[in-house]
Design a protein around this motif. Structure first.
Motif, PDB file in Angstrom:
ATOM      1  N   LYS A 128      -0.729  -8.438 -11.520  1.00  0.00           N
ATOM      2  CA  LYS A 128      -1.777  -7.777 -12.305  1.00  0.00           C
ATOM      3  C   LYS A 128      -2.800  -8.793 -12.791  1.00  0.00           C
ATOM      4  N   HIS A 180      -5.000 -10.088  -9.945  1.00  0.00           N
ATOM      5  CA  HIS A 180      -6.055  -9.124  -9.631  1.00  0.00           C
ATOM      6  C   HIS A 180      -7.204  -9.247 -10.625  1.00  0.00           C
ATOM      7  N   GLU A 221      -1.780  -0.190  -7.479  1.00  0.00           N
ATOM      8  CA  GLU A 221      -2.967  -0.382  -8.317  1.00  0.00           C
ATOM      9  C   GLU A 221      -3.448  -1.825  -8.300  1.00  0.00           C
ATOM     10  N   VAL A 222      -2.570  -2.751  -7.917  1.00  0.00           N
ATOM     11  CA  VAL A 222      -2.937  -4.170  -7.947  1.00  0.00           C
ATOM     12  C   VAL A 222      -2.571  -4.835  -6.612  1.00  0.00           C
ATOM     13  N   PRO A 282      -7.808  -7.564  -3.015  1.00  0.00           N
ATOM     14  CA  PRO A 282      -8.598  -6.385  -3.421  1.00  0.00           C
ATOM     15  C   PRO A 282      -9.713  -6.086  -2.429  1.00  0.00           C
TER      16      PRO A 282
END
Length: 300
Positions: free
Chosen positions: A71, A74, A103-104, A108
């Motif tokens: 997290k 990211h 989500e992470v 990305p």
């Protein structure tokens, strides 16, 4: 520290499994983009690129380091992007392209423009990994074949989930990615350095800098680079080896790795090796390098 590449939006990744030629590609690219014939430190040469795990890079830009969690990784990458006014960065990574359904994700996609994938025969990679990390062949072989392989956090670097050699490259070659990639093999860099650099410039939209390729190739000759490391040091050198640049040879696994390990590695990684043009016959242990499509566009 991280740097700006001239016509590229967001982040361009220079992605590879450890000890596969990532540093060589970044040094060539740095020399091409700056036009400098470096005769000093390797660290100065690499100023055009950064690493996604470099604590120094984030500290230099005033980005909070946070923890070693996915997290926070990211968050740091997004802060890096914003800190550069949403402009352009070239970043080295050894992270597998995993977690896209979370989500992470490790890479990305929303801030990724494209990626250069540097690959090397995994048998030669094992030889280099042994020297760099101070491992025996069994330990090095386990690193390349374990899905859980990672580079641990250190005082200078955050950790990287590299996974196994096949999962790493399969993750970056995944056709669901929304960005183009260029595959550069270590072996091709040896036989046609100029040609690889030309393809690199075309892929990165920096054709205007092709005029610098000849000098860049001369300046980053393996023996000159090794001499530079001896004279000036190199901060990527491992505590387990006397130098970062070891032999830089193609085919060094022959006569160095045991037949049992070679058989085990090829049996586990063979399918992905073939995708990347590494044809190894276990019956007679013959090895052939096959041409592959080096520039792979995302699906429309």
């Amino acid at each position: 520290m991280g740097a700006i590449c001239f016509c590229i939006k967001m982040i361009t990744w220079i992605a590879s499994y450890p000890k596969s030629g990532n540093t060589w590609v970044r040094m060539l690219l740095s020399s091409i983009l700056t036009g400098n014939d470096y005769d000093d430190s390797i660290d100065a040469n690499l100023a055009v690129t950064g690493s996604d795990t470099s604590k120094e890079l984030y500290q230099t830009l005033g980005i909070p380091l946070g923890s070693d969690s996915v997290k926070d990784r990211h968050g740091r990458l997004n802060s890096l992007y914003r800190a550069n006014n949403k402009n352009k960065y070239i970043l080295k990574t050894h992270s597998a392209n995993l977690g896209q359904n979370t989500e992470v994700p490790l890479i990305p996609y929303d801030i990724t423009e494209r990626a250069v994938i540097v690959v090397r025969n995994p048998l030669d990679t094992i030889c280099s990994v042994m020297n760099h990390f101070g491992l025996n062949e069994e330990q090095a072989g386990a690193l390349l074949t374990s899905p859980k392989s990672n580079l641990k956090e250190s005082a200078r670097q955050f950790s990287s989930l590299i996974s196994s050699w096949d999962i790493f490259y399969d993750s970056w070659l995944d056709q669901s990615r929304p960005f183009p990639i260029l595959v550069i093999r270590y072996e091709d860099l040896h036989t046609d350095t100029v040609g690889c650099c030309e393809r690199l410039c075309e892929f990165l939209c920096v054709e205007a800098y092709k005029k610098n390729i000849s000098n860049a190739v001369k300046a980053n000759n393996f023996h000159l680079v090794k001499r530079s490391e001896t004279n000036f040091g190199f901060k990527e050198q491992s505590e387990h080896s006397s130098s970062f640049f070891n032999k830089g040879e193609v085919g060094q696994f022959r006569g160095f790795l045991s037949d049992d390990l070679i058989d085990e590695v090829v049996q586990k990684l063979g399918k992905s090796m073939k995708k990347l043009g590494y044809d190894f016959n276990l019956d007679d242990r013959s090895f052939k390098l096959r041409n592959i499509q080096k520039s792979i566009l995302p699906p429309v």
